[in-house]
Design an enzyme around this catalytic site. Structure first.
Site, PDB file in Angstrom:
ATOM      1  CG  LEU A   1      17.140   6.164 -25.650  1.00  0.00           C
ATOM      2  CD1 LEU A   1      18.566   6.478 -26.104  1.00  0.00           C
ATOM      3  CD2 LEU A   1      16.985   4.684 -25.350  1.00  0.00           C
TER       4      LEU A   1
ATOM      5  CG  ASN B   1       9.069   2.836 -23.646  1.00  0.00           C
ATOM      6  OD1 ASN B   1       9.384   1.655 -23.780  1.00  0.00           O
ATOM      7  ND2 ASN B   1       8.093   3.209 -22.816  1.00  0.00           N
TER       8      ASN B   1
ATOM      9  CG  ASP C   1       0.800  10.073 -24.958  1.00  0.00           C
ATOM     10  OD1 ASP C   1       1.153   9.092 -25.644  1.00  0.00           O
ATOM     11  OD2 ASP C   1       0.105   9.976 -23.934  1.00  0.00           O
TER      12      ASP C   1
ATOM     13  CB  SER D   1      -0.906   0.002   1.235  1.00  0.00           C
ATOM     14  OG  SER D   1      -1.665   1.187   1.290  1.00  0.00           O
TER      15      SER D   1
END
Length: 301
Positions: free
Chosen positions: A221, A191, A253, A36
């Site tokens: 990169l 990537n 993006d 968590s």
């Protein structure tokens, strides 16, 4: 000159973990993982690969056309796109599902853990791509599996050059699927992590994959820039130092928006990638994937 962007539209819930994942996850206990993270900050943003790419391209003066699906809760996103001046011509609404949702945790080293619910994205294949003299270029970005397969086939049939950008959708496809995508595409963008998976599943290197009909293969990169492969020859394009490192969400993006702008305007691949690196560095200094501003004059566009 319009650019068709096939990919996801999503609402992003972005949180920050002020520690390191590596200090919380015990490698010898991953078979019983139960972790968590306390995340003191939380933001809700417009996201999804198609929306993020369109945001970048639009700011550069491009003409993005998004082909994607929104859910019954998508009115807010439609209004956002309308205010951006992005056409809703190919944005489909699925009335019996929710818009895709991404829940992202980023640690202090900019590593990310993401949970993604596809929702309406699973119906993105409903819309077909037809030959259109107004569409000069396209990208097949992460989307529903059927949509990625069918849209790549339709772009090839319509003689519209496109970038195959599998992103986080890459694990959905085996080697034969990926080889078919590559055979249909004009460029491939991945990537460094995806590049290793792509090479492994296709059984060949990036350099060898580029020794084909492809006009180029791009391996990003992060801060180190990217490698461009053209007919087996690798050119390294250095990264651009960011003014600040705030949030990596949507950097890839933003990069692709710059890449598409260069290509649709007839730039060579290295020049296009050089601009794309600049856009990525600007984006990482802003929180959220669609909250940065581009100065076209300063960028020389």
């Amino acid at each position: 000159m319009s650019v068709l962007i096939c990919g996801s539209l999503a609402f992003d819930t972005i949180t920050t973990f002020p520690g390191r994942f590596a200090q919380q996850i015990l490698p010898e206990q991953v078979h019983i993982l139960n972790v968590s993270f306390l995340v003191p900050t939380l933001r809700k943003e417009f996201g999804g690969c198609a929306g993020n790419i369109a945001y970048s391209l639009k700011q550069l003066g491009g003409e993005p056309l998004i082909m994607a699906a929104l859910g019954k809760d998508g009115a807010l996103y439609r209004n956002h796109l309308d205010q951006m001046g992005v056409s809703l011509k190919f944005v489909h609404t699925v009335d019996n599902d929710y818009t895709a949702q991404a829940i992202i945790i980023t640690d202090q080293d900019n590593n990310q853990i993401t949970a993604f619910h596809p929702g309406a994205m699973g119906q993105a294949h409903i819309q077909r791509i037809e030959a259109d003299a107004g569409i000069k270029l396209a990208i097949v970005a992460p989307d529903g599996r059927d949509a990625m397969i069918q849209h790549a086939e339709q772009l090839k049939a319509a003689n519209i050059p496109f970038i195959f950008d599998p992103g986080q959708g890459l694990p959905m496809f085996d080697g034969e699927n990926l080889k078919r995508f590559i055979s249909q595409a004009t460029w491939v963008a991945v990537n460094d992590y995806e590049a290793k998976m792509l090479a492994d599943r296709t059984g060949t290197s990036l350099a060898d994959l580029s020794k084909s009909h492809l006009k180029g293969l791009i391996e990003t990169l992060g801060a180190d820039g990217c490698n461009v492969y053209v007919q087996g020859e690798k050119t390294h394009v250095p990264g651009v130092k960011a003014a600040a490192v705030v949030d990596p969400t949507g950097c890839g993006d933003a990069f692709r928006g710059g890449l598409l702008y260069g290509l649709v305007n007839g730039w060579d691949l290295v020049k296009s990638v050089t601009l794309a690196n600049q856009i990525g560095a600007i984006k990482i200094a802003a929180a959220g994937p669609q909250n940065y501003t581009l100065d076209r004059a300063a960028l020389g566009v």
